[in-house]
Scaffold this motif. Structure first.
Motif, PDB file in Angstrom:
ATOM      1  N   LEU A  73      43.171  25.054  49.445  1.00 29.18           N
ATOM      2  CA  LEU A  73      44.070  26.117  48.772  1.00 29.18           C
ATOM      3  C   LEU A  73      43.055  27.345  47.961  1.00 29.18           C
ATOM      4  O   LEU A  73      41.978  27.026  47.691  1.00 29.18           O
ATOM      5  CB  LEU A  73      45.260  25.883  47.707  1.00 29.18           C
ATOM      6  N   SER A  74      43.618  28.530  48.316  1.00 28.66           N
ATOM      7  CA  SER A  74      42.929  29.573  47.916  1.00 28.66           C
ATOM      8  C   SER A  74      43.939  30.535  47.415  1.00 28.66           C
ATOM      9  O   SER A  74      45.351  30.263  47.539  1.00 28.66           O
ATOM     10  CB  SER A  74      42.012  30.349  48.711  1.00 28.66           C
ATOM     11  N   GLY A  75      43.585  31.750  46.611  1.00 29.98           N
ATOM     12  CA  GLY A  75      44.421  32.732  46.237  1.00 29.98           C
ATOM     13  C   GLY A  75      45.464  32.339  44.982  1.00 29.98           C
ATOM     14  O   GLY A  75      44.916  31.533  44.237  1.00 29.98           O
ATOM     15  N   ASN A  76      46.631  32.901  45.239  1.00 27.72           N
ATOM     16  CA  ASN A  76      47.373  32.617  44.198  1.00 27.72           C
ATOM     17  C   ASN A  76      48.041  31.316  43.675  1.00 27.72           C
ATOM     18  O   ASN A  76      48.189  30.705  42.745  1.00 27.72           O
ATOM     19  CB  ASN A  76      48.723  33.315  44.404  1.00 27.72           C
ATOM     20  N   THR A  77      47.999  30.419  44.960  1.00 25.59           N
ATOM     21  CA  THR A  77      48.547  29.264  45.030  1.00 25.59           C
ATOM     22  C   THR A  77      47.518  28.377  44.159  1.00 25.59           C
ATOM     23  O   THR A  77      47.746  27.388  43.381  1.00 25.59           O
ATOM     24  CB  THR A  77      48.703  28.522  46.599  1.00 25.59           C
TER      25      THR A  77
END
Lengths: 128, 803
Positions: B51-55
């Motif tokens: 996962l990356s980003g806001n998650t």
């Protein structure tokens, strides 16, 4: 539900698959989850979804083979988004050469994926 | 459930919000179970990779909000390095920034895995982590670790690197090196002064890194320090320094490079210095190695040497200052120095000539330019030897032996004028290179050469020492002198007078090495003269006997030249008109010699055979009987293997044996065995250390195996194992000690039992024997029963009548 576009998700990593499925479902898509290439092929022989999201490395049937199957055997222009942890240049180029519409390298952002799916579906809608 | 948490958004409906609250309480209940906590941590760690980003940020928050980071803190307290490492990894991967303080403690941990993990962790967790790390670390930073840290730093968002030159003062060598690397990565040019100072560092690695930084940042002010440092550096540093000077410097540095080229002994540094000159002023140093001499090239006939020399002059005048230097040295040096420098000038000359030839050819072909004679300035002093090549060679040849070269005549004039004298002026000769010689060859046909008196030349040089000396008669000599024209000799027409000469063999045998005395020979010759008038007059009359005699005479003459001379004077001048063979042809001489040699060999053989028969008799074989041979074999065996126990046997053999050789051998063996020290050794005392077979093996085993072996010893061991077990009992290890003690007791008990059994058996057997002997004795003592069969009629009785 905002829209009822069907998404075929082919991912062998159960955790990631669940997460993506949940996110896509939350985004208003109908998600069909398949764990390996064999399942995907069987499903595709029965019905073709609005968009396919598949991993490159899968049991029985790789993502590349899947693209080839859809484009050459099924003669379908359904949008295909490839997800891969091996985001090297060779893989990306191969995927696009075979007829993939988009490529996402792991780690992926589920929100980004959602946007890309929407974009690809819009493209096909416009083409139709 | 986790997914619900990850994708939870604040602006949702009330139903979803209540659902979220419900899930939260549910998950908290689940997390009361440590196993569930562990599983959840693993799941989050796994999800974090994909996962990356806001998650991903949601994931980090979830980890902390569920209180799972406390589990990781607990892991830091563990004494197991792998648990601590896992704890640090979890806190780093799930971005628990509060853990920075806890992890920083492990920066100087003695366990390298934890230390390295902590280094990465603090740099990942906070931007100032690098500063802390560089400030506090006392351990060395491996190359791999440096790369990993660099990767972490590169992936950092919104990272402002500190000024790394502050760590150039660090006492940790690796911190300085890493700081230099970081300075290079982030192009921090604010530490130039420090970089120049680091050039003087005693550590070669730091020096090297500083030089690299100086080259990278183009610190021109460092040139002087680089020059200064150069002479006190290793080869690698010198090369790096030269590179740096070449990249930073100007033409002013050429002198420095030249001095390096002269003073430096290392080939690599030297060649680097030369290449650096070319970096500053390109093409000032031309390649020399592998460049062929122009002399070897074929020049078209229409270009004469003069043309070449003209152009040579012009070109040399316009050559680089380097070449000029060499030339001036060449002129000013003494003759000896000239020869040494010749090679160098030749190389230059060849390269120039090469260029010239190509230029000339181009000009002649394309533009048909005629070189004007006016261009030649005769007053110009030639810097190089610009004479025609042939003249050069002439001067060189004077002092050089060219005997091995074939005689080649170009024309009649040269043949006449330059008469070849072998070995001319060898003592004054100079050593010149063969490659420097310039020879012009022309094919010579046989018709053109008019060689006169070749035979004379040949005969003068031929060594004729191997030919036997033929003594002509006085008359012959006189006639020869009178005759002007010598006629060819025909061996068949020669009248040879032979006289038989008997050699006194007795005298020869007595003194074979001495040359024959003339007086004695004269006597024999006189005697012969009286007794042997038979002399063959023609070649058909020559018998082998005569030849032999001639040969003997010739041999005598060959002994010493002085002797022959005396013979000449004495014999031929004597008033005895003795007829001696005067002239023999070569064939006769060879025949005679061969014959005489074979005869001599034959004689020697016969003499040797006679001597053999007389003195060198082989011993007769001493054939032994079969019995004696077997005895001999037995004796040999006893000699090899026997000991004192064989003495009685030997004594018996000595009594029985009649063969003198065997008797001698037996006596020898008896003496030998009785005297052998080895056999006189005392028998092994029971007190001496008894070796146990288990002992050697026991030492190599681990405790468990030792315990098993001790059990085996108690089961199968014998008396030898008792002292060994006693030693094992003294072992420091409690388990082994107890086991050994137990085994020893068991072994002793078993051995005692066995002994008792043996004793009882012996007693039993003894009692049986005694019983048998008693029976025997009793039988012996009991009255003997008549051997005759019992007969009723033998009963002595009387028949009586009772009334």
């Amino acid at each position: 539900m905002k829209n009822q576009s069907s998404v075929l998700l082919a991912e062998d990593d159960e955790l990631l698959a669940t997460l993506i499925k949940h996110r896509l479902e939350k985004g208003g898509y109908q998600v069909i989850l398949n764990r390996d290439g064999k399942e995907v092929k069987e499903h595709l022989n029965m019905s073709i979804p609005d968009i396919i999201i598949c991993d490159i490395m899968m049991p029985y049937f790789s993502g590349m083979e899947l693209i080839d199957f859809v484009r050459n055997e099924l003669n379908s222009n359904v949008p295909i988004i490839i997800i891969s942890s091996a985001g090297n240049e060779e893989n990306v180029l191969n995927a696009f050469e075979l007829g993939a519409n988009d490529f996402l390298s792991k780690p992926i952002s589920p929100s980004e994926l959602l946007v890309r799916v929407a974009k690809e579906l819009n493209k096909t809608k416009r083409a139709d | 459930m986790i997914v619900e948490f990850l994708f939870y958004e604040e602006n949702v409906s009330i139903a979803e919000d209540t659902n979220y609250a419900h899930l939260k309480s549910e998950i908290r209940n689940l997390l009361n179970n440590p196993f569930n906590r562990k599983v959840l941590i693993d799941v989050l760690m796994d999800l974090r990779k994909d996962l990356s980003g806001n998650t991903l940020n949601n994931l980090f928050e979830l980890f902390q909000s569920l209180g799972l980071h406390h589990d990781s803190y607990k892991k830091l307290e563990s004494w197991k390095w792998q648990t601590v490492s896992k704890g640090i990894l979890e806190l780093t991967q799930l971005h628990v920034e509060d853990s920075y303080v806890f992890i920083a403690k492990f920066i100087n941990d003695k366990r390298s895995t934890i230390r390295k993990q902590a280094e990465i962790a603090i740099i990942t967790l906070k931007n100032e982590g690098v500063n802390y790390f560089l400030d506090t670390t006392t351990y060395r930073i491996s190359e791999w670790q440096q790369l990993k840290i660099l990767e972490v730093l590169k992936n950092k968002t919104n990272y402002l690197p500190p000024s790394f030159n502050q760590w150039l003062l660090s006492k940790n060598k690796d911190v300085v090196l890493f700081s230099l690397r970081l300075m290079k990565v982030y192009n921090q040019t604010d530490g130039n002064k420090a970089l120049i100072e680091l050039l003087k560092h005693k550590n070669a690695q730091i020096k090297f890194a500083a030089i690299n930084c100086i080259s990278e940042f183009h610190v021109v002010s460092a040139i002087e320090t680089l020059k200064l440092v150069f002479w006190n550096s290793s080869v690698d540093i010198k090369i790096a320094t030269l590179d740096a000077i070449a990249s930073l410097g100007s033409s002013a540095e050429i002198e420095f490079f030249k001095s390096v080229g002269v003073k430096e002994s290392n080939f690599n540094v030297k060649s680097k210095a030369l290449s650096c000159i070319n970096v500053i002023s390109p093409m000032s140093v031309l390649p020399t190695s592998g460049v062929q001499s122009v002399d070897k090239f074929k020049i078209p006939n229409d270009i004469d040497n003069e043309t070449l020399t003209e152009i040579n002059i012009d070109v040399i005048e316009h050559t680089t200052p380097q070449n000029e230097d060499i030339v001036t040295i060449n002129e000013s040096q003494s003759d000896t120095a000239k020869t040494a420098l010749k090679k160098q000038t030749n190389i230059d000359k060849s390269s120039i000539q090469e260029e010239l030839i190509s230029e000339i050819q181009e000009e002649l072909v394309s533009e048909d330019v005629h070189l004007n004679q006016d261009h030649i300035n005769e007053n110009v002093e030639l810097p190089l030897e610009t004479k025609p090549f042939a003249a050069d060679i002439d001067s060189d040849i004077e002092g050089f032996s060219i005997d091995f070269l074939p005689l080649v005549f170009t024309d009649e004039k040269t043949v006449k004028s330059e008469k070849y004298i072998p070995n001319k002026n060898i003592s004054d000769s100079k050593q010149i290179e063969l490659s420097e010689l310039e020879l012009i060859f022309e094919e010579v046909s046989s018709e053109e050469i008019k060689v006169e008196n070749v035979n004379e030349i040949l005969i003068d040089e031929i060594d004729v020492a191997f030919i036997p000396i033929v003594i002509p008669s006085q008359e012959e000599i006189n006639s020869k002198q009178n005759q002007e024209n010598v006629k060819p000799l025909n061996p068949l027409n020669i009248d040879v007078i032979y006289s038989e000469i008997i050699i006194d063999i007795k005298k020869e045998n007595k003194k074979p090495a001495e040359p024959p005395k003339i007086k004695a020979q004269q006597k024999t010759l006189r005697k012969k003269k009286k007794t042997a008038p038979k002399v063959p007059t023609s070649i058909q009359d020559i018998t082998m006997k005569n030849i032999k005699n001639i040969e003997c005479n010739a041999v005598e003459v060959d002994y010493d030249r002085k002797v022959t001379e005396e013979i000449d004077n004495d014999v031929f001048d004597s008033d005895l008109s003795l007829e001696i063979p005067r002239e023999l042809t070569t064939i006769e001489w060879i025949l005679a010699e061969n014959e005489a040699q074979s005869e001599m060999k034959h004689k020697i053989k016969t003499i040797l055979n006679q001597q053999d028969k007389a003195s060198f008799k082989l011993p007769k074989p001493n054939i032994l009987s079969e019995n004696s041979i077997s005895t001999m074999v037995l004796l040999n065996d006893i000699e090899a293997l026997g000991d004192e126990r064989e003495i009685p046997l030997l004594k018996n053999l000595l009594l029985d044996e009649k063969e003198p050789i065997l008797r001698e051998q037996i006596e020898y063996l008896l003496i030998k065995i009785s005297k052998t020290e080895v056999l006189k050794r005392e028998p092994i005392k029971p007190d001496t250390v008894v070796y146990s077979v288990f002992e050697e093996y026991f030492g190599r085993l681990d405790i468990q195996s030792k315990l098993i072996l001790l059990d085996e010893i108690s089961a199968v061991g014998d008396e030898k194992e008792i002292p060994f077990l006693r030693r094992v009992v003294e072992s420091s290890k409690a388990k082994v000690h107890l086991k050994a003690q137990k085994c020893l007791e068991q072994l002793i008990a078993r051995l005692l039992k066995e002994k008792e059994q043996i004793n009882t058996e012996i007693l039993k057997s003894k009692s049986v024997i005694t019983a048998k002997t008693e029976i025997k004795i009793s039988k012996e003592n009991s009255p003997k029963i008549s051997e005759k069969p019992f007969s009723i009629f033998e009963i002595d009785f009387d028949i009586t009548r009772d009334n």
